[in-house]
Design a protein around this motif. Structure first.
Motif, short mmCIF file in Angstrom:
data_model
loop_
_atom_site.label_atom_id
_atom_site.label_comp_id
_atom_site.label_asym_id
_atom_site.label_seq_id
_atom_site.Cartn_x
_atom_site.Cartn_y
_atom_site.Cartn_z
N LYS A 1 3.85 4.41 -5.03
CA LYS A 1 2.83 4.25 -6.07
C LYS A 1 3.44 3.97 -7.44
N LYS A 2 4.69 3.49 -7.43
CA LYS A 2 5.38 3.18 -8.67
C LYS A 2 5.87 1.73 -8.64
N SER B 1 1.80 -2.27 -6.47
CA SER B 1 3.00 -2.02 -5.68
C SER B 1 3.33 -3.17 -4.74
N ALA C 1 4.64 2.61 2.58
CA ALA C 1 3.59 3.38 1.91
C ALA C 1 3.86 4.88 1.91
#
Length: 217
Positions: A44-45, A32, A38
């Motif tokens: 998380k992509k 990332s 965050a």
């Protein structure tokens, strides 16, 4: 537009803004982007959070535009403040620690993207009403002529193609800024033609026609 900022460069910059790694034929990032918040949806992509549009928006206004709220909201400002800026200064920003593109794209890629940021982005509020999400002063009949001569072969008469497209074109008009960006620049890694050379009013007219098409396949 000067030779150094030719339409082809602006167009390619628009494709890189959309999904640079797809346009240059690189693998999807697996780590990332360090500057992506965050606590946000796409943290998380990497395939999403490395896209310029994911932070700065399809309307180029970031936190002050269509991505002010909702699942794409990051609180990051847009690129609209860089309209007309020196491309060298823009490239310097893209190579800094925050953006981290030094080893991601070569010099020609970075120049095309910088040209787009400086000379290729639009003041979308001139073409799409922010409250209603409707194209402004669209000539729907002209849009139909353009669609039925340029777009129909790939998207079909009802805007439901290609088969792997999640939603019909009309259903995608919940985000008309994205649709306009793709009409102007094409789709990364695909043979979708760019209409940038014909000016933004052409895109507005096509948006008007798309709104007449069915929303369901």
């Amino acid at each position: 537009v000067s030779a150094d900022e030719g339409i082809a460069s602006l167009n390619r910059g628009g494709l890189l803004y959309d999904k640079w790694y797809k346009e240059i034929g690189e693998d999807t990032p697996t780590v990332s982007h360090s500057a992506y918040p965050a606590d946000k949806k796409y943290a998380k992509k990497p395939g999403d959070n490395w896209r310029c549009k994911e932070c700065h928006g399809w309307d180029y206004m970031g936190k002050d535009g269509g991505y002010a709220s909702g699942k794409h909201s990051t609180g990051i400002k847009g690129i609209n403040g860089m309209m007309g800026a020196d491309t060298g200064a823009i490239i310097k920003i893209m190579k800094d620690k925050t953006h981290g593109y030094t080893d991601k794209m070569d010099d020609d890629d970075l120049m095309d993207l910088a040209n787009f940021v400086s000379k290729g982005q639009l003041d979308t509020d001139k073409y799409i009403d922010r409250a209603s999400k409707m194209p402004i002063n669209a000539n729907v009949a002209r849009g139909a002529d353009i669609y039925n001569s340029v777009c129909i072969k790939c998207h079909g008469v009802d805007g439901s193609k290609p088969k792997d497209m999640d939603k019909t074109l009309a259903a995608q008009m919940s985000n008309p800024w994205e649709v306009m960006h793709k009409i102007m620049n094409g789709h990364p890694g695909q043979n979708m033609p760019s209409m940038r050379a014909f000016g933004p009013q052409t895109a507005v007219d096509v948006l008007g026609h798309i709104l007449t098409l069915p929303k369901k396949k």
